[in-house]
Design an enzyme around this catalytic site. Structure first.
Site, PDB file in Angstrom:
ATOM      1  N   GLU A  97      13.980 -11.240   6.060  1.00 54.48           N
ATOM      2  CA  GLU A  97      13.852  -9.841   6.488  1.00 54.48           C
ATOM      3  C   GLU A  97      13.024  -9.083   5.455  1.00 54.48           C
ATOM      4  O   GLU A  97      12.927  -9.500   4.296  1.00 54.48           O
ATOM      5  CB  GLU A  97      15.271  -9.273   6.657  1.00 54.48           C
ATOM      6  CG  GLU A  97      15.400  -7.808   6.939  1.00 54.48           C
ATOM      7  CD  GLU A  97      14.739  -7.317   8.215  1.00 54.48           C
ATOM      8  OE1 GLU A  97      13.551  -7.597   8.437  1.00 54.48           O
ATOM      9  OE2 GLU A  97      15.397  -6.589   8.972  1.00 54.48           O
ATOM     10  N   ASP A  98      12.441  -7.978   5.862  1.00 51.68           N
ATOM     11  CA  ASP A  98      11.607  -7.205   4.946  1.00 51.68           C
ATOM     12  C   ASP A  98      12.408  -6.469   3.868  1.00 51.68           C
ATOM     13  O   ASP A  98      12.079  -6.519   2.690  1.00 51.68           O
ATOM     14  CB  ASP A  98      10.705  -6.216   5.723  1.00 51.68           C
ATOM     15  CG  ASP A  98      11.462  -5.358   6.739  1.00 51.68           C
ATOM     16  OD1 ASP A  98      12.715  -5.408   6.787  1.00 51.68           O
ATOM     17  OD2 ASP A  98      10.792  -4.630   7.497  1.00 51.68           O
ATOM     18  N   ASP A 101      18.547  -2.217   3.316  1.00 51.78           N
ATOM     19  CA  ASP A 101      18.677  -0.777   3.066  1.00 51.78           C
ATOM     20  C   ASP A 101      20.169  -0.423   3.088  1.00 51.78           C
ATOM     21  O   ASP A 101      20.875  -0.716   2.138  1.00 51.78           O
ATOM     22  CB  ASP A 101      17.852  -0.055   4.144  1.00 51.78           C
ATOM     23  CG  ASP A 101      17.729   1.432   3.918  1.00 51.78           C
ATOM     24  OD1 ASP A 101      17.693   1.855   2.757  1.00 51.78           O
ATOM     25  OD2 ASP A 101      17.652   2.175   4.907  1.00 51.78           O
ATOM     26  N   LYS A 129      17.109  -1.966  -1.514  1.00 50.82           N
ATOM     27  CA  LYS A 129      17.350  -0.587  -1.973  1.00 50.82           C
ATOM     28  C   LYS A 129      18.857  -0.404  -2.135  1.00 50.82           C
ATOM     29  O   LYS A 129      19.517   0.147  -1.257  1.00 50.82           O
ATOM     30  CB  LYS A 129      16.818   0.416  -0.935  1.00 50.82           C
ATOM     31  CG  LYS A 129      15.321   0.556  -0.901  1.00 50.82           C
ATOM     32  CD  LYS A 129      14.883   1.872  -0.274  1.00 50.82           C
ATOM     33  CE  LYS A 129      14.808   1.801   1.222  1.00 50.82           C
ATOM     34  NZ  LYS A 129      14.072   2.933   1.830  1.00 50.82           N
ATOM     35  N   PHE A 150      10.852   5.689   0.423  1.00 45.07           N
ATOM     36  CA  PHE A 150      10.415   5.135   1.706  1.00 45.07           C
ATOM     37  C   PHE A 150       9.120   4.376   1.488  1.00 45.07           C
ATOM     38  O   PHE A 150       8.102   4.948   1.114  1.00 45.07           O
ATOM     39  CB  PHE A 150      10.237   6.230   2.763  1.00 45.07           C
ATOM     40  CG  PHE A 150      10.113   5.637   4.131  1.00 45.07           C
ATOM     41  CD1 PHE A 150      11.244   5.281   4.846  1.00 45.07           C
ATOM     42  CD2 PHE A 150       8.867   5.362   4.690  1.00 45.07           C
ATOM     43  CE1 PHE A 150      11.148   4.675   6.091  1.00 45.07           C
ATOM     44  CE2 PHE A 150       8.752   4.762   5.930  1.00 45.07           C
ATOM     45  CZ  PHE A 150       9.897   4.421   6.631  1.00 45.07           C
ATOM     46  N   ARG A 163       1.962  -1.606   8.481  1.00 44.72           N
ATOM     47  CA  ARG A 163       2.594  -2.921   8.279  1.00 44.72           C
ATOM     48  C   ARG A 163       1.606  -3.903   7.653  1.00 44.72           C
ATOM     49  O   ARG A 163       1.986  -4.823   6.938  1.00 44.72           O
ATOM     50  CB  ARG A 163       3.053  -3.513   9.619  1.00 44.72           C
ATOM     51  CG  ARG A 163       4.236  -2.808  10.261  1.00 44.72           C
ATOM     52  CD  ARG A 163       4.742  -3.637  11.427  1.00 44.72           C
ATOM     53  NE  ARG A 163       5.600  -2.878  12.340  1.00 44.72           N
ATOM     54  CZ  ARG A 163       6.913  -2.744  12.196  1.00 44.72           C
ATOM     55  NH1 ARG A 163       7.526  -3.255  11.160  1.00 44.72           N
ATOM     56  NH2 ARG A 163       7.616  -2.054  13.071  1.00 44.72           N
TER      57      ARG A 163
END
Ligand code: IMP
Ligand code: MG
Length: 175
Positions: A97-98, A101, A129, A150, A163
């Site tokens: 996954e990127d 959060d 994060k 962000f 992206r």
């Protein structure tokens, strides 16, 4: 309104880190076959760079999920927009996954995948994060731990844009 993107992590640093993660995976999974589950859309860019450096046998599948309802309220469940093509039963699964959060999406996703009885299930995220975490999620491989900013690039979007940036940037919106 003007949108500027400032470099937070350079292309060179991101790619170097991804190679390091791949080397750790090669060692940790030596003698096994790895089944990578990439989470669309953000995880694709990271996955492609990562698997180029994987030297053990590896297969890939893709899944797309979204949280139900308003993102600021814990929905308790996720909606599958695109499910995996193949069964993961008995496989050594690595979810790619990127970013991690709040942890809500990945927490529910891992629960769902665990029910499908993989031999092992681990998580690999390019970014983390931790300041934003609401639900604890165990991560085996993390590229970079970043502050509560962000970010875009390397798969991460701002309104579906950016992206494709080959680095991690911070969006700066000037009114
Ligand atoms: P969560 O961990 O359930 O809160 O959701 C993580 C998802 O939120 C990620 O897969 C991203 O799609 C998105 N996300 C979180 N932080 C950022 C960011 O800084 N930039 C772009 N997307 C983000
Ligand atoms: Mg995402």
């Amino acid at each position: 309104m003007e949108v500027n993107v400032k470099v937070l992590i350079s292309e060179e640093d991101v790619n170097k880190k991804i190679r390091e993660i791949a080397e750790r995976i090669n060692t940790d999974y030596a003698g096994k076959e790895l089944h990578v589950v990439c989470i669309l859309k953000g995880g694709v860019f990271f996955m492609c760079e990562l698997v180029k450096h994987i030297t053990i046998p590896v297969t890939h599948d893709f899944m797309s999920v979204s949280s139900y309802g308003d993102g600021t309220i814990s929905s308790g469940r996720i909606k599958i927009l695109k499910d995996l093509d193949e069964s993961i039963e008995g496989k050594d699964v690595l979810v790619v996954e990127d970013i991690l959060d709040t942890g809500r999406t990945l927490h529910h996703l891992l629960d769902l995948l665990r029910d499908r009885k993989p031999n092992s299930l681990q998580l690999c995220t390019l970014l983390d994060k931790p300041d934003r975490r609401v639900v604890e999620v165990p991560v085996a491989y993390t590229g970079f731990t970043i502050p509560d900013l962000f970010v875009v690039g390397y798969g991460l979007d701002y309104a579906q844009q950016y992206r494709n940036l080959p680095y991690i940037g911070v969006v700066d919106v000037e009114e």
